[in-house]
Design a protein around this motif. Sequence first.
Motif, short mmCIF file in Angstrom:
data_model
loop_
_atom_site.label_atom_id
_atom_site.label_comp_id
_atom_site.label_asym_id
_atom_site.label_seq_id
_atom_site.Cartn_x
_atom_site.Cartn_y
_atom_site.Cartn_z
N GLY A 119 27.37 105.66 -10.44
CA GLY A 119 25.77 106.03 -11.06
C GLY A 119 25.19 106.89 -10.67
O GLY A 119 24.03 107.27 -11.16
N LEU A 120 25.73 107.98 -9.95
CA LEU A 120 24.28 109.17 -9.39
C LEU A 120 25.51 110.28 -10.29
O LEU A 120 25.84 109.91 -11.33
N ALA A 121 23.79 110.79 -10.55
CA ALA A 121 23.97 112.28 -11.50
C ALA A 121 25.51 113.05 -11.38
O ALA A 121 25.95 113.19 -9.96
N ARG A 122 25.97 113.60 -12.36
CA ARG A 122 27.75 113.81 -12.32
C ARG A 122 27.04 115.60 -12.19
O ARG A 122 25.67 115.50 -12.05
N ASN A 123 27.89 115.94 -11.40
CA ASN A 123 27.69 117.62 -11.26
C ASN A 123 26.48 117.55 -10.55
O ASN A 123 25.76 118.95 -10.27
N SER A 124 26.40 116.99 -8.99
CA SER A 124 25.16 116.60 -8.65
C SER A 124 25.37 117.85 -7.13
O SER A 124 24.84 117.25 -6.61
N PHE A 125 26.47 117.40 -6.54
CA PHE A 125 26.38 117.51 -5.25
C PHE A 125 27.25 118.53 -4.73
O PHE A 125 28.20 119.55 -5.77
N ASP A 126 27.19 119.61 -3.38
CA ASP A 126 27.73 120.75 -3.78
C ASP A 126 29.43 120.36 -2.84
O ASP A 126 30.75 120.71 -2.82
N VAL A 127 29.28 119.36 -1.96
CA VAL A 127 30.76 118.46 -1.64
C VAL A 127 31.24 117.40 -1.67
O VAL A 127 29.80 116.20 -1.46
N ALA A 128 31.84 117.27 -1.88
CA ALA A 128 32.39 114.86 -1.37
C ALA A 128 33.54 115.11 -0.81
O ALA A 128 34.18 115.57 -0.79
N HIS A 129 33.32 113.97 0.12
CA HIS A 129 34.48 113.78 1.51
C HIS A 129 34.33 111.96 1.29
O HIS A 129 34.18 111.15 0.43
#
Length: 278
Positions: free
Chosen positions: A105-115
């Motif tokens: 449910g978080l905003a799309r295209n909103s993080f620089d890194v996902a782990h």
Amino acid sequence: MQSDQYLLGRRSLEEDRLAKQVLDLEGEARWLLDRLDIRPGARAIDLGCGPRGGVLNLLAERVGPTGSVVGLEYSESFVASTREFVARQGMTNVEVLQGDARATGLARNSFDVAHMRLVLVNIPAPEQVVAEMVALVRPGGRIASHEADYEPHICDPPSQAWDRLLDVYKAYSAAHGIDLFVGRRTHRMFREAGVVDIEVRPVIHAYPPGHNRRSIFWDFIQNTRDRMVGEGFIGEDELATLSDDLKRHLDDPRTLVVSHMHLQVWGRKPDDRQSAGL
């Protein structure tokens, strides 16, 4: 929110095991995060951060006070303990949220890194988690995972208790839609989700006497024993006898215990020009 389908349950035994795991895997986590070019001011997310912070502290170090980190965890109790950990550590740039890694449910295209670490091997429909993780990252952002593959997990001398319990555990996992060998296909799920510049690093260990992870398979059996018995995969008396036999075998310093194969996979979400084929 979907139902909690985490294979190993949420008992205190599992919470304690995960707390030790954070320390046991810290060196490997640092190595992987160093590959991702995480810069001060970046925004990062750790999916399935667990009860004791996962890699939140390592991400917080890298993004610095001008950046931000989100830890996402399904379990209410795990969220509470991680929030306490974050507060004790004074990590003011970290926020812990409750949510499902398959549909955040978080905003799309909103993080620089996902782990994420050891998430896919413990839940059904792992492709949904990978797709969600890629959707959360901005074009050009980085995606990374650390996953397990059970194939090389052995002990020597061989143990009938190990072999029988492993067969039971595999059957139980498969019945719940869990792929214990998902590590080997993580690179393919990344590629199918559109990730590019994919790299893979295999990691395997021999666990000496006294190591926290030497008894990891025995720990898994204890965490799931009630459900395996309750669902008819094994009888209670047989499970008790085999568990005792396996514990004695693992406690013998002459027994060799080889870890799962861990596969660290990382890559990049295409930028807008690449997505357009330019």
